[in-house]
Every structure is written in structure tokens, then in C-alpha cells.
Scaffold this motif. Structure first.
Motif, PDB file in Angstrom:
ATOM      1  N   SER A  50       0.808  -1.216   0.000  1.00  0.00           N
ATOM      2  CA  SER A  50       0.000   0.000   0.000  1.00  0.00           C
ATOM      3  C   SER A  50       0.840   1.263   0.000  1.00  0.00           C
ATOM      4  CB  SER A  50      -0.938  -0.007   1.199  1.00  0.00           C
ATOM      5  OG  SER A  50      -0.179   0.167   2.379  1.00  0.00           O
ATOM      6  N   GLY A  51       2.086   1.167   0.457  1.00  0.00           N
ATOM      7  CA  GLY A  51       2.930   2.351   0.514  1.00  0.00           C
ATOM      8  C   GLY A  51       3.534   2.739  -0.826  1.00  0.00           C
ATOM      9  N   LEU A  52       3.412   1.875  -1.825  1.00  0.00           N
ATOM     10  CA  LEU A  52       3.996   2.191  -3.132  1.00  0.00           C
ATOM     11  C   LEU A  52       3.152   3.238  -3.844  1.00  0.00           C
ATOM     12  CD1 LEU A  52       4.876  -1.430  -4.347  1.00  0.00           C
ATOM     13  CD2 LEU A  52       6.494   0.330  -3.580  1.00  0.00           C
ATOM     14  N   LEU A  53       3.810   4.292  -4.313  1.00  0.00           N
ATOM     15  CA  LEU A  53       3.092   5.338  -5.045  1.00  0.00           C
ATOM     16  C   LEU A  53       2.454   4.787  -6.308  1.00  0.00           C
ATOM     17  CD1 LEU A  53       5.661   8.123  -4.420  1.00  0.00           C
ATOM     18  CD2 LEU A  53       3.221   8.390  -4.011  1.00  0.00           C
ATOM     19  N   LYS A  54       3.089   3.776  -6.888  1.00  0.00           N
ATOM     20  CA  LYS A  54       2.537   3.248  -8.146  1.00  0.00           C
ATOM     21  C   LYS A  54       1.167   2.617  -7.940  1.00  0.00           C
ATOM     22  CE  LYS A  54       4.705  -1.335  -8.341  1.00  0.00           C
ATOM     23  NZ  LYS A  54       5.704  -2.164  -9.015  1.00  0.00           N
ATOM     24  N   THR A  55       0.843   2.199  -6.723  1.00  0.00           N
ATOM     25  CA  THR A  55      -0.494   1.628  -6.514  1.00  0.00           C
ATOM     26  C   THR A  55      -1.567   2.698  -6.716  1.00  0.00           C
ATOM     27  OG1 THR A  55      -0.398   2.012  -4.115  1.00  0.00           O
ATOM     28  CG2 THR A  55       0.298  -0.160  -4.907  1.00  0.00           C
ATOM     29  N   MET A  56      -1.286   3.938  -6.343  1.00  0.00           N
ATOM     30  CA  MET A  56      -2.239   5.023  -6.610  1.00  0.00           C
ATOM     31  C   MET A  56      -2.200   5.412  -8.086  1.00  0.00           C
ATOM     32  SD  MET A  56      -4.103   5.850  -3.976  1.00  0.00           S
ATOM     33  CE  MET A  56      -4.813   7.412  -4.484  1.00  0.00           C
ATOM     34  N   VAL A  57      -1.011   5.393  -8.669  1.00  0.00           N
ATOM     35  CA  VAL A  57      -0.870   5.755 -10.084  1.00  0.00           C
ATOM     36  C   VAL A  57      -1.639   4.759 -10.961  1.00  0.00           C
ATOM     37  CG1 VAL A  57       0.805   5.918 -11.978  1.00  0.00           C
ATOM     38  CG2 VAL A  57       1.288   7.030  -9.777  1.00  0.00           C
ATOM     39  N   GLN A  58      -1.610   3.489 -10.560  1.00  0.00           N
ATOM     40  CA  GLN A  58      -2.296   2.455 -11.350  1.00  0.00           C
ATOM     41  C   GLN A  58      -3.797   2.401 -11.087  1.00  0.00           C
ATOM     42  OE1 GLN A  58      -0.124  -1.063 -10.319  1.00  0.00           O
ATOM     43  NE2 GLN A  58       1.636  -0.529 -11.582  1.00  0.00           N
ATOM     44  N   ALA A  59      -4.237   3.049 -10.014  1.00  0.00           N
ATOM     45  CA  ALA A  59      -5.648   2.943  -9.641  1.00  0.00           C
ATOM     46  C   ALA A  59      -6.506   3.872 -10.486  1.00  0.00           C
ATOM     47  CB  ALA A  59      -5.828   3.278  -8.159  1.00  0.00           C
ATOM     48  N   ASP A  60      -7.642   3.343 -10.953  1.00  0.00           N
ATOM     49  CA  ASP A  60      -8.634   4.186 -11.610  1.00  0.00           C
ATOM     50  C   ASP A  60      -9.631   4.728 -10.594  1.00  0.00           C
ATOM     51  OD1 ASP A  60      -7.805   3.686 -14.377  1.00  0.00           O
ATOM     52  OD2 ASP A  60      -8.431   1.634 -13.969  1.00  0.00           O
ATOM     53  N   GLY A  61      -9.727   4.037  -9.470  1.00  0.00           N
ATOM     54  CA  GLY A  61     -10.722   4.456  -8.486  1.00  0.00           C
ATOM     55  C   GLY A  61     -10.551   3.714  -7.185  1.00  0.00           C
ATOM     56  N   LEU A  62     -11.464   4.011  -6.265  1.00  0.00           N
ATOM     57  CA  LEU A  62     -11.458   3.379  -4.948  1.00  0.00           C
ATOM     58  C   LEU A  62     -12.748   2.591  -4.775  1.00  0.00           C
ATOM     59  CD1 LEU A  62     -10.249   6.432  -2.799  1.00  0.00           C
ATOM     60  CD2 LEU A  62      -8.877   4.458  -3.507  1.00  0.00           C
ATOM     61  N   MET A  63     -12.628   1.431  -4.134  1.00  0.00           N
ATOM     62  CA  MET A  63     -13.810   0.667  -3.757  1.00  0.00           C
ATOM     63  C   MET A  63     -13.933   0.772  -2.246  1.00  0.00           C
ATOM     64  SD  MET A  63     -14.681  -3.358  -4.399  1.00  0.00           S
ATOM     65  CE  MET A  63     -13.380  -4.010  -3.334  1.00  0.00           C
ATOM     66  N   ILE A  64     -15.113   1.086  -1.784  1.00  0.00           N
ATOM     67  CA  ILE A  64     -15.306   1.257  -0.348  1.00  0.00           C
ATOM     68  C   ILE A  64     -15.967   0.003   0.216  1.00  0.00           C
ATOM     69  CG2 ILE A  64     -16.446   2.646   1.430  1.00  0.00           C
ATOM     70  CD1 ILE A  64     -16.130   5.000  -0.594  1.00  0.00           C
ATOM     71  N   ILE A  65     -15.313  -0.593   1.197  1.00  0.00           N
ATOM     72  CA  ILE A  65     -15.901  -1.749   1.893  1.00  0.00           C
ATOM     73  C   ILE A  65     -16.427  -1.218   3.230  1.00  0.00           C
ATOM     74  CG2 ILE A  65     -15.532  -4.088   2.749  1.00  0.00           C
ATOM     75  CD1 ILE A  65     -13.158  -4.352   0.889  1.00  0.00           C
ATOM     76  N   PRO A  66     -17.755  -1.231   3.394  1.00  0.00           N
ATOM     77  CA  PRO A  66     -18.335  -0.623   4.595  1.00  0.00           C
ATOM     78  C   PRO A  66     -17.814  -1.285   5.877  1.00  0.00           C
ATOM     79  CG  PRO A  66     -20.051  -1.127   2.984  1.00  0.00           C
ATOM     80  CD  PRO A  66     -18.788  -1.797   2.511  1.00  0.00           C
ATOM     81  N   ALA A  67     -17.891  -0.519   6.962  1.00  0.00           N
ATOM     82  CA  ALA A  67     -17.359  -0.979   8.247  1.00  0.00           C
ATOM     83  C   ALA A  67     -18.083  -2.214   8.759  1.00  0.00           C
ATOM     84  CB  ALA A  67     -17.441   0.157   9.270  1.00  0.00           C
ATOM     85  N   ASP A  68     -19.343  -2.383   8.368  1.00  0.00           N
ATOM     86  CA  ASP A  68     -20.123  -3.486   8.936  1.00  0.00           C
ATOM     87  C   ASP A  68     -20.052  -4.778   8.120  1.00  0.00           C
ATOM     88  OD1 ASP A  68     -21.589  -2.687   6.784  1.00  0.00           O
ATOM     89  OD2 ASP A  68     -23.426  -2.226   7.904  1.00  0.00           O
ATOM     90  N   THR A  69     -19.123  -4.862   7.177  1.00  0.00           N
ATOM     91  CA  THR A  69     -19.015  -6.116   6.423  1.00  0.00           C
ATOM     92  C   THR A  69     -17.604  -6.685   6.568  1.00  0.00           C
ATOM     93  OG1 THR A  69     -18.214  -5.158   4.376  1.00  0.00           O
ATOM     94  CG2 THR A  69     -20.597  -5.216   4.654  1.00  0.00           C
TER      95      THR A  69
END
Lengths: 413, 413
Positions: free
Chosen positions: B380-399
Motif C-alpha cells: 500500500s505504501g507504493l506510489l505506483k499503486t495510486m498511479v495504477q488505480a482508476d478508483g477506490l472501492m469502499i468496503i463498509p465498516a459493517d461487512t
């Protein structure tokens, strides 16, 4: 009133003509200023990032073999041989059975290839650390060159710089990048009926809305708007303003000519310039049919509808993608980047075959269902129809409309 | 190393604390400059728009009764009594059996309530016009006050000004509006390991990425970023920089404290200020858990993770909505405005119950199917993971996670 000025071409053909214009010149800018602009050259990583193995966690740098198989019930015990500062370049090699306290971002010593999080350790005193979790090579550590290896092509020319890209450029020590400069975009409103917006209300006059909305949309697209105010429907005046605007800008937008005669005037003004050409006069989209594309000395001049809502739709559908194209963006006319929501069409939306329709839509949110999309009621010339719209629904040229109950994509505006 | 600094609250609780801060002061700005900013007062229409009945088409102003039932086979015949200029205020009343040539935008004379498009007419000479299509009152004409009636509330305080709103304001003759001023946002990077981005690569140092990405994201949110550079992990230096930043800004963002000790330093620095308070220290989101919210003399101070990718996600999920809140935007924390795409999850995405996960996702476009969404591989600390990401998926707290094959919403970034 003549109607033979139209030589309608398809949206795809119009876009091909737009795509024939070249991108603006390249300039060097600091990376933060490049945000939202388009790279004019590939970016090659000048070095390995990180330059050495680096910790992703607060904990202990270990050789993963030493912690392999460790559990709470069956921990491993390692001797802590150093407390590494985050900015320290360790000059020793970790031996088997040793570990070193390390903070997030700290550099691992030679011989260490993983980090055990502090949460999974226990200090027993006199330098002994209990390791309660198994480790694997590379775990909680970024390895040398893992983010970018020296010589890697990190970004290609034509890539639009996003915030996360600025981050990677910063990490690579790249202070300036070459981007296509923001296109200066001249904006001219034409029409005898037009008055400045601070003019008192008077029947027979219309305040110049387009200078203001075009200014917003040009900057939204990433370009630099330059307003030239209102020009009355006089060829000589239009010619001199157009000449100045072409000289001072990368792109000129004329709006107006809501009357047929005035559209002729725009064509005449463009044709009167040295080294000029009318490339298109009419495009099979609605609204937007009377759109004109000209070229003056290599620079694009667009004649847009004067109607205050039509011109907004033409800006969104054709001109803003074109601005991104001359900013150097690859695939600027692709619709893939449009923010879309799926919705259920609330009523039939008929359309004329042979033209692409952009229908203003309102979205009604519903519980546990996709939103309901309703066409906005009211005459298309009313500004409130755009104000009430959440997005546009596109009815392709080859269909006769869409039906109530259809799942449709709404382009959020 | 102490771990008792966390007092984790939910994202909703954290947002409630953020929402307790007030909006910035109101200022008057020209309407084009208000684009993207938030109205500080309701806008009441000062007049009727249009001020009189106005044509939407080139054609003939008629009394609809005179053209009612007209067809190609059975046309109506009207006498053209005037050729109205677009900027003319007609001073006559149209009599039964008469029509007047009119251009788009032209004002209808008294007695006219509709326009027949020129395409549906034929000039027979000596002033007689053949009308080949039926008309109805209001057709192809905008009626007085139809866009906005005098006294109407056109926009409410808290509304973010869009391009189409600028258009309506222009049409109403409103030159300036009251908006909440752009929040000046101080940005401080902290950490002994940090060096400026133009520093040569050196093991043990990390270039200051966050000053640059935060600058981009602050301006993206609509605020004005003010950089204060890098502060080393020394309480006195941090206190003096923080004091200056609080004095000069509406909001201060500190990033850093990737190590536990440094997070304590941020808390200490905030607490050392006059009239200060720590409101929250820890939020149940991942990444972003160690986020700190303080208040210094009424102004918000946020302590953000130093980790270069975590801070980007926290900016997107919490800080940018907060900036929009202090810009005066209603429902700034609502997720409804996020651009989402539906996608099929490509593999299981497990998550810890009790925290909301923001997972970096790549979208793979497919023919005739919704895109496939794959979590981005890599630490997760690699900058390339954000560079490669098109978006974010949110996993709710209750699942406990989401499953391969699930239809998921991806928040485009």
C-alpha cells in the motif's frame, strides 16, 4: 434568408476535423503546476525508487528466515542490535538472529529483507525481542526499485497529470516537466441584440450570457479564457476583432449568429482572413447543428450557436474535448472518461434518426433502485432547463429514440 | 513506543466533528469568478426573464389562432406587417390575419403569442406569407418571466455555482454574487527523513511528496493551498510553523508523523497553542486510522498520515469534503456527488469488520459488459499503486469484505 449554408457532417467526421489540429507548444513547468495538464514528453525514471529497501511499518527489520513460522504460541526471539533513525543509512549488516528497530520510511540494513510490525512483537528487556508472527521476504518493506526502476517509462507523452502522478514525480526528484501549454482561448460574443450583463433590462436587448458561460467552460477544460466582449453584426468590426483574437490566441470561439444572416457573417469573417478555410459548416447533433469550424493561419476558429443553452451543450460535447485535444491529451474525444450514472428512463424520448441528440435530464434518487431519469421540461432556449439538468442523455444518431423503462447512461454535468 | 494514543471513532463521528466548523466569510465576486464556489446568500431574481415574449426561432411571429390547423395541403395566409430587427422593441399590436418576420431572440409584438418557423412558411410575394404548419400559444417563443419571474428564489445559499448557473446569473443582470471565500489552506510536511524534491537521491532520505500532492488536492477541492515546506521532528520548530500557519490560513493540514513519536509531536504542538483542543485522534478508516483533528482558536488543524499514499486517500475521503464544507457547500460529506461506475469485482476483497476500507482498484473495460474491477496489487505504501488505480472501492465498516462476482461501485479518482 438562405438555408443552403448547411453541409451537415456526422459528429465523428466533425471530430476527425478537430483532431487534425496539433497540440500547443511544450513548456517546462513545476510539477504542481502540471496538475491537470498533459505531458509533452515521456517521463523516464532517473533512478531506483526507493533507492534501498525501506520499511512500510513501525517495527523491527529482520531477515524473514529468522521469523519464519513464528506465532504467539511459538514465538521467535531476536536480539535487537540497533535502533535505526528514520533518516539513517545503516552501515552494518544484520546477522542471523538479529533484528533492528525501525520506523516507517526507515532504511533496512543489509541482510534484512522484511519488517515485523511492532504490534506483533514484545520487548523482553536487555535487547531481546519476542517475534509473534511469521514473516516473509519483502513483507512490510518496499524493495529497492519496487516503485520505479531506473530507466522505466513512468508516464508517456499525452498523459494527463493527476494528483497521484505529481506524487510519483516528486518522489523521483523530478521538479519540472514538459507539458503542452494551456491553450489561450479567445471568446467573442456576436449579435446586435447583445448588451453587457450590467446593462439595465430593456425589451429588445439580451444580456451577453455566452461570454460568461464560455469563460467557465474553457477554464474547466483546462485552457485560459480571454474575453473579447461583444461584437455587433457588422462584418468589418467582426473581421478586426477576429483578426486580433486569432493573433493573440491558440483557439478562437465565436458565439452568436443565432440568426441565419449572422451565421453567414461568421463564415465571411473567417474566409476574409489570410490563409483561411471553412472546414465544416453544420454537424448532425442537436442542439448544435449550425456549428462552424474554420482554420485561420493554422489556428482553429469555431463558430458556435448563439442560443444560450445550445452553446453550453456544444461546449460540453465538442469544444471541451477539442480543447483537451489541443492540450495534447490522447483520445481526447473518447467518451470513456465522462462521468456516467445508470438510470431508468422515466418516459419515452423520441429522436430524429440521423442526428445525435443531447437531452437534458433530471435524476430522481430512489431507495434501493437506480435513479429515475426524466427529461427536463420546457423550451430548449430557457436557461433554467440547463440549471435544472443533472446531466445529458445521448440518443445515438442511428436510433429513433429511447423508451420509458430503458436503462440509460446519464452523463453528469 | 506507545499505542494508547488512539481513540478510534467512526467515519460518521469524525465527519460530525468536521461539520461543526463554520464556513469561511462571505465576499462579493464577479459571477465568472464564482464558478465552482458556493453561494453565501440566496439569489432572488430582480426581474422577469425574458422581460417580454421572445422568439426561439427564425420565422414569423403570429397569433396562434391565425395559424391553428394550418397544414401543407391546407395552409393559412397571413400578411407580413413588419420585419422585426433582433434588437427591436416593437411598438405596434399584431392584428388578426397579420404576422411579423422575426429572428431568434427577437421580441414579439403585442398580440403575437407564437412563432412559426421559417421552414414551415413560404413567401408568396407582395407581403403574403403562406403558413404550412399549425401553431399553438407559446410555441417557439419564450414567454415573459418563463425563465425566471421577478422575486423567484433562483439559487439558495449553500449552492455550488456551476457553469449553467453563471449563465442564468448573467442573463438576470447579476454581475457579482456573495460567495464563501476560498479557504486558505496551510500545508506542512513533517519528518526528519524528508528532503526537498530537488535534493539528490540519498539512502535514508525521502523526498517530500506530500507537499505536492496535497497542494494539488487542495486546489482541486476549490481552496487555495499555501505551502510551509518541511519541518523536522522538533516540537519547538513545529509549534512556531503551526502558529504561523494557523494565523495565516483558514485551515491547516499537517502531514507526517508516520512514526508513532511524531504523531505525539503533532498532538503536542496543537495542544501547546492558545485556545486549542484535540477533537479526535483516530478514525475507523483504512488507510487513514491515525488521522488527528484539532481546533486552534476556532480554526481546524488536521494531522494526516505521512505515508504518501494513505494521505492521498484521506484527502479524498475526508479532507476534500471538509474543504467543501468550509467553503459553505450543503451536504458536503454526502457521497452522492462522487463519480461512480458499476463494475464486477474480479476477486474476493476481505476486510476487517469495524473499519471502512478504501481499496485501490483498476478497471478493465470489456465489450458489452460492465468493467471488471481488480484490486491493485502491491504494497500500500507504493506510489505506483495510486498511479495504477482508476478508483477506490469502499468496503463498509459493517461487512467482512466483498466477493468476486459482486457488482460494486467504483469511485473514480
Amino acid at each position: 434568408m438562405s438555408h443552403d449554408f448547411f453541409n451537415i457532417i456526422s459528429r465523428e467526421e466533425f471530430e476527425s476535423l478537430l483532431a487534425s489540429f496539433s497540440a500547443t507548444d511544450a513548456v517546462q513547468v513545476p510539477i504542481s503546476d502540471a496538475f491537470g495538464l498533459v505531458l509533452a514528453a515521456d517521463i523516464i525514471s532517473p533512478e531506483d525508487l526507493p533507492p534501498a529497501n525501506r520499511s512500510c511499518m513501525d517495527g523491527y527489520a529482520v531477515n524473514a528466515r529468522d521469523a519464519f513460522g513464528a506465532t504467539e504460541a511459538n514465538p521467535a526471539y531476536l536480539e535487537c542490535c540497533a535502533e535505526l533513525k528514520v533518516d539513517e543509512n545503516p552501515d552494518f549488516t544484520l546477522k542471523s538472529g538479529e533484528c533492528a528497530a525501525i520506523a516507517t520510511g526507515g532504511t533496512l540494513p543489509e541482510g534484512a529483507d522484511a519488517v515485523v510490525m511492532v504490534e506483533h512483537t514484545h520487548e523482553l528487556g536487555s535487547g531481546t525481542i519476542e517475534i509473534r508472527k511469521s514473516s516473509a521476504p519483502g513483507e512490510h518493506a518496499m524493495l529497492k526499485g519496487e516503485d520505479a526502476a531506473k530507466g522505466d517509462t513512468v508516464f508517456r507523452a499525452g498523459h494527463k497529470v493527476r494528483f497521484q502522478d505529481v506524487g510519483l514525480l516528486a518522489a523521483l526528484g523530478i521538479k519540472n516537466v514538459s507539458i503542452h501549454k494551456k491553450p489561450r482561448t479567445g471568446i467573442i460574443s456576436t449579435g446586435d441584440e447583445l448588451v453587457k450583463i450590467d446593462s439595465p433590462q430593456k425589451v429588445g436587448t439580451i444580456r451577453d450570457v455566452n461570454s460568461h458561460t464560455l469563460r467557465c467552460l474553457v477554464s474547466e477544460a483546462g485552457a485560459e479564457p480571454v474575453n473579447y466582449g461583444i461584437v455587433r453584426d457588422e462584418l468589418e468590426k467582426l473581421k478586426s476583432t477576429l483578426k486580433q483574437a486569432v493573433a493573440e490566441n491558440d483557439l478562437v470561439l465565436l458565439s452568436g449568429g443565432s440568426s441565419v444572416g449572422m451565421r453567414d457573417l461568421t463564415v465571411q469573417a473567417i474566409e476574409s482572413m489570410d490563409d483561411s478555410e471553412i472546414l465544416a459548416h453544420g454537424v448532425a447533433i442537436s442542439p448544435g447543428k449550425p456549428t462552424i469550424l474554420g482554420r485561420v493561419g493554422g489556428k482553429p476558429v469555431l463558430g458556435l450557436p448563439g442560443q444560450v443553452t445550445s452553446v453550453q451543450v456544444v461546449m460540453l460535447s465538442l469544444v471541451m474535448p477539442f480543447i483537451r485535444h489541443i492540450m495534447g491529451q490522447k483520445n481526447a474525444f473518447s467518451t470513456a472518461a465522462r462521468p456516467l450514472v445508470q438510470a431508468e428512463l422515466g418516459r419515452n424520448a423520441p429522436s430524429k434518426q440521423g442526428r445525435e441528440d443531447y437531452v437534458r435530464m433530471k435524476l430522481i434518487q430512489r431507495e434501493n433502485e437506480i435513479p429515475l431519469a426524466q427529461p427536463v421540461y420546457g423550451k430548449s432556449g430557457l436557461l433554467k432547463t440547463m440549471v435544472q439538468a443533472d446531466g445529458l442523455m445521448i440518443i445515438p444518431a442511428d436510433t429513433e429514440g429511447l423508451y420509458a423503462g430503458d436503462t440509460v447512461s446519464i452523463w453528469l454535468i
